[in-house]
Design an enzyme around this catalytic site. Structure first.
Site, PDB file in Angstrom:
ATOM      1  N   GLU A   1      20.359 -86.497 -31.327  1.00  0.00           N
ATOM      2  CA  GLU A   1      21.696 -86.425 -30.433  1.00  0.00           C
ATOM      3  C   GLU A   1      21.737 -85.360 -29.103  1.00  0.00           C
ATOM      4  O   GLU A   1      22.225 -85.100 -28.768  1.00  0.00           O
ATOM      5  CB  GLU A   1      22.773 -85.196 -31.817  1.00  0.00           C
ATOM      6  CG  GLU A   1      23.819 -85.240 -32.226  1.00  0.00           C
ATOM      7  CD  GLU A   1      24.233 -85.000 -32.981  1.00  0.00           C
ATOM      8  OE1 GLU A   1      24.564 -85.838 -34.278  1.00  0.00           O
ATOM      9  OE2 GLU A   1      24.482 -83.920 -33.510  1.00  0.00           O
TER      10      GLU A   1
ATOM     11  N   HIS B   1       1.470-101.118 -43.136  1.00  0.00           N
ATOM     12  CA  HIS B   1       1.097-102.056 -43.719  1.00  0.00           C
ATOM     13  C   HIS B   1       2.812-102.623 -43.704  1.00  0.00           C
ATOM     14  O   HIS B   1       3.710-103.899 -44.484  1.00  0.00           O
ATOM     15  CB  HIS B   1       1.202-102.089 -44.769  1.00  0.00           C
ATOM     16  CG  HIS B   1      -0.265-102.033 -45.094  1.00  0.00           C
ATOM     17  ND1 HIS B   1      -0.968-102.482 -45.702  1.00  0.00           N
ATOM     18  CD2 HIS B   1      -0.860-100.718 -45.489  1.00  0.00           C
ATOM     19  CE1 HIS B   1      -2.093-102.150 -45.840  1.00  0.00           C
ATOM     20  NE2 HIS B   1      -1.533-101.150 -45.810  1.00  0.00           N
TER      21      HIS B   1
ATOM     22  N   LYS C   1      34.742 -89.365 -35.320  1.00  0.00           N
ATOM     23  CA  LYS C   1      34.934 -88.438 -35.812  1.00  0.00           C
ATOM     24  C   LYS C   1      36.869 -89.038 -35.695  1.00  0.00           C
ATOM     25  O   LYS C   1      37.433 -88.463 -36.874  1.00  0.00           O
ATOM     26  CB  LYS C   1      34.497 -87.618 -35.677  1.00  0.00           C
ATOM     27  CG  LYS C   1      32.978 -86.367 -35.876  1.00  0.00           C
ATOM     28  CD  LYS C   1      33.398 -84.904 -36.112  1.00  0.00           C
ATOM     29  CE  LYS C   1      31.826 -84.554 -36.265  1.00  0.00           C
ATOM     30  NZ  LYS C   1      31.017 -82.980 -35.767  1.00  0.00           N
TER      31      LYS C   1
HETATM   32  O1  PA5 Z   1      24.006 -80.636 -34.662  1.00  0.00           O
HETATM   33  C1  PA5 Z   1      24.625 -81.046 -34.643  1.00  0.00           C
HETATM   34  O2  PA5 Z   1      26.126 -80.078 -34.197  1.00  0.00           O
HETATM   35  C2  PA5 Z   1      25.250 -82.071 -35.841  1.00  0.00           C
HETATM   36  O3  PA5 Z   1      24.770 -82.240 -36.393  1.00  0.00           O
HETATM   37  C3  PA5 Z   1      26.303 -81.500 -36.648  1.00  0.00           C
HETATM   38  O4  PA5 Z   1      25.393 -80.212 -37.470  1.00  0.00           O
HETATM   39  C4  PA5 Z   1      26.831 -81.918 -37.985  1.00  0.00           C
HETATM   40  O5  PA5 Z   1      27.376 -83.046 -37.227  1.00  0.00           O
HETATM   41  C5  PA5 Z   1      27.866 -81.271 -38.717  1.00  0.00           C
HETATM   42  O6  PA5 Z   1      28.529 -80.802 -38.675  1.00  0.00           O
HETATM   43  P1  PA5 Z   1      29.434 -78.994 -38.994  1.00  0.00           P
HETATM   44  O7  PA5 Z   1      27.561 -78.036 -39.150  1.00  0.00           O
HETATM   45  O8  PA5 Z   1      30.263 -78.467 -38.166  1.00  0.00           O
HETATM   46  O9  PA5 Z   1      29.996 -79.922 -40.415  1.00  0.00           O
END
Ligand code: PA5
Length: 467
Positions: free
Chosen positions: A291, A320, A434
């Site tokens: 990410e 394996h 989203k």
């Molecule tokens: O790293 C990030 O920003 C995302 O993976 C969030 O942690 C994830 O989308 C969850 O978001 P939130 O904590 O706002 O619910």
């Protein structure tokens, strides 16, 4: 602090070790010339990267987490984390690395606290299965959402609110612990309206960099882990990863070598720990690396489509399964081995009570020796096959070494983002999905998107079938 030394060996990233498919000496030297500028940028950005302060500024938060955990362990039988992505993966990694692998099946006296669950999906069968095994009245729920708007977490929250209200009436507040933004988001609005206290994800700390704030600290406290050691480990790694010299800074080495490998077409980063307890840590790493670095544009807005696909694997199990590919397949990956020097226990393969013939050589050796030998053998094989790899040895799995590992990879990721000249701290690519989900679930204000989804994209009937 318990033994927590972490040793890094990046030498197999170089062509000298891998026989031509690694990074050539002159390429490495040229890349190393970027380190002073990288260091300057990392130091200049320290304040903006608020997660870098977490090891130092949380005495009150640690005390609050410990107080909440004491109440949870005194009043309840279960603790459930509801969250997703960065709001869940750190807790999973800590739980697995620092606790018994069948923790919830142990008697309460051996656990020393509540049963522990991290629920990071909206699979209906999984949610119903959880509800089958917990008594919601006897369960503390930690709802974690930095944005406060995440559909998955908010859906879990509403389901639990409903159950708690039916079971407990107005007294449901006692079972709820909430971590969210200091001031914005729907979750914060609800908490304020109900007069509920919340834990805070500090400003400037993104989800995937949040394990060392209440997002992970409350879980650690509930599990009776040593929060001071966790943060002290992170601080120790911060000191090492803030050194200006490449030869002394493991995060700069990792970032430099991996970004060079990416330029050479190594599009895959395999995380291969040789310890079951670290399998969820690989999940945490995969989110962080994917990410943070998977970006369409660089900071100047040029299209770069960069990133490296992280892959989770587990030693020895995947010897394996995937190792054939790693040894003989394309030169498109870097493999990171993580070994553990001292497991929490030892198991010797005993003298066999019958004639076991040609496998009798195993008798008298331990599984500890076997897993270490298999890791060494695989390192040898992939290196001989010309595949870039590196080894991270962890002296022992505990709070301090986990603190170090978390911080090391956060620093390496931030440094890699800097070298790639991208913003490692946003996730614009997650937004489209989203928004489409909001539209499909009928959120007001998303009618246009819903219409776009209904219109759909061109579908070719020749390529659609069911059996
Ligand atoms: O790293 C990030 O920003 C995302 O993976 C969030 O942690 C994830 O989308 C969850 O978001 P939130 O904590 O706002 O619910």
């Amino acid at each position: 602090m318990e033994p927590s030394r972490i040793s890094f060996d990046f030498s197999h990233m170089l062509a000298a070790a891998t026989g031509g498919h690694g990074i050539r000496e002159e390429v490495f030297d040229r890349a190393a010339a970027r380190i002073p500028a990288l260091h300057q940028a990392m130091e200049a950005g320290r304040e903006a990267m608020a997660w870098r302060a977490l090891p130092y500024v949380q005495q009150d938060i640690v005390a609050a987490c410990r107080a909440a955990a004491a109440r949870i362990n005194a009043e309840f039988d279960n603790f459930v984390v509801f969250g997703i992505g960065g709001s869940a993966l750190g807790s999973k990694a800590l739980f697995s690395a620092c606790c018994h692998s069948h923790y919830n099946a142990l008697p309460r006296e051996r656990r020393g606290g509540v049963r522990f669950y991290v629920e990071d999906n909206v699979d209906p069968d999984r949610m119903n299965a959880l509800l089958d095994v917990i008594d919601v009245k006897r369960t503390a729920f930690h709802i974690i959402t930095k944005s406060g708007n995440t559909v998955e977490t908010m859906s879990q929250f509403i389901i639990i609110l409903d159950r708690l209200r039916k079971e407990l009436g107005e007294n449901l507040r006692n079972n709820l612990f909430i971590t969210t933004d200091r001031k914005s988001g729907i979750m914060k609005g609800i908490a304020d309206a109900e007069g509920w206290d919340t834990f805070t994800v500090p400003d400037g700390v993104g989800g995937r960099f949040s394990v060392l704030c209440p997002v992970g600290l409350l879980s650690a406290a509930v599990l009776n882990l040593d929060l001071d050691a966790l943060l002290a480990g992170a601080a120790e790694m911060d000191a090492a990863c803030s050194r200006p010299a490449l030869a002394e800074n493991p995060a700069y080495q990792y970032a430099l070598l991996y970004t060079e490998a990416m330029r050479m077409g190594a599009n895959i980063s395999v995380m291969l720990p040789y310890a079951d307890a670290l399998a969820p840590f690989s999940e945490w790493y995969c989110q962080l690396w994917a990410e943070s670095l998977g970006k369409r544009n660089d900071r100047a807005g040029h299209s770069v489509h960069c990133g490296q696909t992280p892959v989770r694997a587990l030693g020895v199990t995947d010897q394996h399964s995937q190792i054939q590919l790693y040894n003989e397949g394309p030169f498109d990956k870097v493999i990171s081995f993580i070994g553990v020097e001292h497991f929490h226990s030892e198991l010797v393969i005993p003298a066999a009570p019958i004639d076991v013939r040609d496998v009798s050589y195993l008798c008298g050796h331990s599984l500890n020796e076997l897993i270490a030998a298999e890791m060494s053998a695989t390192v040898h094989a992939v290196t001989k096959n010309g595949k870039m790899n590196n080894t991270i040895m962890v002296e022992s799995l505990n709070e301090a070494s986990l603190g170090k590992l978390f911080f090391f990879f956060e620093m390496a990721t931030a440094a890699a983002g800097e070298l790639l000249d991208i913003n490692a701290f946003d996730q614009p690519g997650v937004e489209e999905g989203k928004i489409a989900t909001f539209a499909l679930m009928g959120r007001p204000g998303y009618a246009e998107k819903a219409a776009e989804l209904r219109a759909g994209s061109a579908a070719d009937a020749r390529l659609m079938l069911s059996v």
